[in-house]
Design an enzyme around this catalytic site. Sequence first.
Site, mmCIF file in Angstrom:
data_model
loop_
_atom_site.group_PDB
_atom_site.id
_atom_site.type_symbol
_atom_site.label_atom_id
_atom_site.label_comp_id
_atom_site.label_asym_id
_atom_site.label_seq_id
_atom_site.Cartn_x
_atom_site.Cartn_y
_atom_site.Cartn_z
ATOM 1 N N HIS A 528 0.908 -1.215 0.167
ATOM 2 C CA HIS A 528 0.045 -0.058 0.098
ATOM 3 C C HIS A 528 1.054 1.303 -0.142
ATOM 4 O O HIS A 528 0.264 2.409 -0.097
ATOM 5 C CB HIS A 528 -0.931 -0.181 1.183
ATOM 6 C CG HIS A 528 -2.269 0.320 0.914
ATOM 7 N ND1 HIS A 528 -2.323 1.660 0.106
ATOM 8 C CD2 HIS A 528 -3.542 0.116 1.236
ATOM 9 C CE1 HIS A 528 -3.698 1.972 -0.013
ATOM 10 N NE2 HIS A 528 -4.524 1.159 0.611
ATOM 11 N N ASP A 532 -2.335 1.689 -4.726
ATOM 12 C CA ASP A 532 -3.407 1.948 -4.429
ATOM 13 C C ASP A 532 -4.321 1.002 -4.711
ATOM 14 O O ASP A 532 -4.310 0.437 -5.736
ATOM 15 C CB ASP A 532 -3.984 3.363 -4.277
ATOM 16 C CG ASP A 532 -2.925 4.276 -3.841
ATOM 17 O OD1 ASP A 532 -2.327 4.162 -2.780
ATOM 18 O OD2 ASP A 532 -2.900 5.646 -4.297
#
Length: 555
Positions: A528, A532
């Site tokens: 992350h 995304d």
Amino acid sequence: MAEIIRMPKMSDTMEEGVIASWLKKVGDTVKPGDILAEVETDKATMELESYDEGVLLYIGVQEKDSVPVNGVIAIIGEKGEAFEHLLTGATPPAESKTEESKEKEAKPEAKVEEPAKAEAATEKIDTSAINATVITMPKMSDTMAEGTIATWLKKVGDTVKSGEIIAEVETDKATMELESYEDGVLLYIGVEAGNSVAVDGVIAVIGEKGADYQTLLKAQQGTNMDSAPAEAKSEAPAETKSEKPAPTSAPATTAAPTSDAGTANGERVKASPLAKKIAEEKGVDIRAVSGSGEGGRVVKRDVENFVPAVAPSAAVASAVGATTSSLGQESFREEKVSQMRKVIAKRLAESKFGAPHFYLTMEINMDKAMDARKSMNEVSPVKISFNDMVIKASASALRQHPKVNSSWLGDKIRYNDHIHIGMAVAVEEGLLVPVIRFADQLSLSQISNQAKTLGGKAKTKELQPKDWEGNTFTISNLGMFGIDEFTAIINPPDACILAVGGIKETVIVKDGQMKIGNVMKVTLSCDHRVVDGAVGSAFLLTLKSLLEDPVRILI
């Protein structure tokens, strides 16, 4: 003069090695090229050769114990020579002299015969103040006598760091990368690209800028000249040593080692390190195994196919004994963790707990992919698998979504323009990830050919460093094991890894009607910090569209 033997760095990811077995013991005479020990790294079991001649004075690591790269393994020197100062870093005692030097002092008349040589021997060049190191040609295989510098990756004047590749060396077996173990400046290159040099020959000098490397080379040349007539020198004191029959006869009566590295007459068994390891795990005496390799060398398949001769009565008795004795008994066994498993554990733990993972799962209808594969295999020179199609489709999707083809570097993100796909392969001791380079530019048949070749080399531990380095995206496929769905841990330095399940026939709804279809689930694990949810989802949508209409992969 005693020399410290340190743990060499045998692979790019190696941080420590385990001494699988010692083939020499303290007091044994060692010659250049002799195998001292077998070292288990994170990639394979390698043979550790000696580059020095003398007696094994000290062993610092016991069998099955590990030592970090550059850690002290052993010390080789002259018989009776003091070596403790090498371990403590103290100044060598002035009075420490070998037995041979004491004998020579007691008989000064032996020196009078050749005064010129005696003076030359005492005129040693002092190089202690020169902050530089001579790089010599290492012995990279058991049969290597010389190496050819295929190409220099550094030039004179370049700054070199420990671990950097300075040249590519062509041996009798493969082209290997020559790493530097020193920090400094490349002061001198002794062999031009395309030329050969013998093992232990001078290749280069690395050190402090402006260091007097010419003096260092002269000292190295003098050392080589001194070592050349070593046999002739050793003949002189032979008569004096014969006056003491007890010490000289002791080594001769020492029993030959009975481990898997020896035979009844004391000679080493010609066997690959992997074959020896499998034999040890199975409890097979490797001396009883017939070798089918080159020159009678015992290889993996020989040990796996070996059937020991057992008398019928003994076999029946052992079977009955095993049945009765195993009832009502608790038992277990413990094994030391292999280097490969250690590195896997360390790297994946760092990835799992260091990178914030999130997971995206998608179902893909593989009906058209199955039909396309059947049609392509009718004309393809090699058999194309579903995994090959996933690799090709992933490479094409990465070209459209470059943010997925990236790496987290702490203070910056690297977006790779090239696409190198790592292919997770299960091996006996863990997992290896050979790399298919520029996968987006390869045809399906080329990908299939490379995947089969690299997969085979991974299982036989024949991969070279260039085969497992440089991945930008990884695919792990467990569909062939009947796994429908799973999540994979990101393989550093990648930002994502794709977990591929098996193709399962199930009921699907299309246009409001239920029908039988073939569905495959894929799960994308994302870092992350780099990728995304929207970016990862867009990648999976593109992958889905390519696999559900495989003609688009070929465009």
